[in-house]
Design an enzyme around this catalytic site. Structure first.
Site, PDB file in Angstrom:
ATOM      1  CG  ASP A 127      -7.029   3.920   3.185  1.00 18.47           C
ATOM      2  OD1 ASP A 127      -8.072   2.954   2.221  1.00 18.47           O
ATOM      3  OD2 ASP A 127      -7.159   4.884   3.440  1.00 18.47           O
ATOM      4  CE  LYS A 141      -1.249   2.888   3.149  1.00 26.59           C
ATOM      5  NZ  LYS A 141      -2.267   3.377   3.871  1.00 26.59           N
TER       6      LYS A 141
END
Length: 207
Positions: free
Chosen positions: A139, A121
């Site tokens: 997220d 991420k």
């Protein structure tokens, strides 16, 4: 309703509600962005933005951070949470940038994810926001909304990311990621939106 139909509605409403999404983490180059994203793990962007000015005043380059005592980094980022681990990772990451990349943040997923404290991420955020590479960081907000809006039934970040990439045009991934993050915070939080946000309302009407 197909996922493609849902995605079209979602994209329309996101563009209407948040037409020009701004990057929430304050930074001034690829390195400070990388540091800020690393600090944001299990911490709000607002908190990170309160911490980084003092941190960057002392160390906003790999050279400066690599030489800073871990204890001093920990002191500066103490309110971010997980400060012991984050301080150690920031120093180690900076040292490896110097050793492996001449002090420059690399622009490939493989090289970024090989750095301490940098997961997929984080690498995705840096690849898009620093280098303009199409990426779709997932997220907690994006994960939650993708499932709530029935764009994915995936139980892993990797599966949700893959599903989202299938239904949105490649050139929109970065903006839609930011729009979903901001939308999740403002209009469609984890506890549910009451009354329904425009996206949830339209999806409900069309079902």
């Amino acid at each position: 309703m197909t996922r493609a139909e849902r995605a079209a509605i979602i994209q329309e409403e996101l563009a209407r509600g948040i037409p020009q999404p701004e990057v929430p983490l304050r930074h001034h180059d690829a390195y400070t962005l990388l540091v800020a994203v690393m600090l944001s793990a299990r911490c709000t962007d607002a908190r990170v933005n309160l911490v980084t000015p003092a941190l960057f005043a002392e160390a906003d380059t790999p050279q400066a951070m690599a030489q800073m005592p871990v204890a001093r980094v920990r002191e500066l980022i103490a309110t971010c949470g997980m400060c012991d681990t984050k301080a150690q990772r920031l120093v180690e990451m900076s040292q490896l940038l110097l050793e492996r990349h001449g002090g420059q943040v690399p622009d490939t997923f493989e090289e970024l994810e090989a750095l301490p404290g940098v997961g997929h991420k984080t690498a995705s955020v840096v690849m898009h926001q620093a280098f303009g590479y199409p990426a779709f960081p997932v997220d907690t907000h994006v994960y939650r909304l993708a499932r709530r809006w029935k764009l994915s039934t995936g139980n892993t970040v990797e599966k949700v990311e893959a599903d989202l990439k299938k239904v949105f045009p490649r050139e929109t991934w970065g903006d839609i990621h930011l729009q979903m993050v901001l939308w999740g915070r403002q209009f469609c939080p984890a506890r549910g939106c009451r009354p329904p946000c425009p996206v949830c309302a339209r999806l409900g009407e069309r079902e």
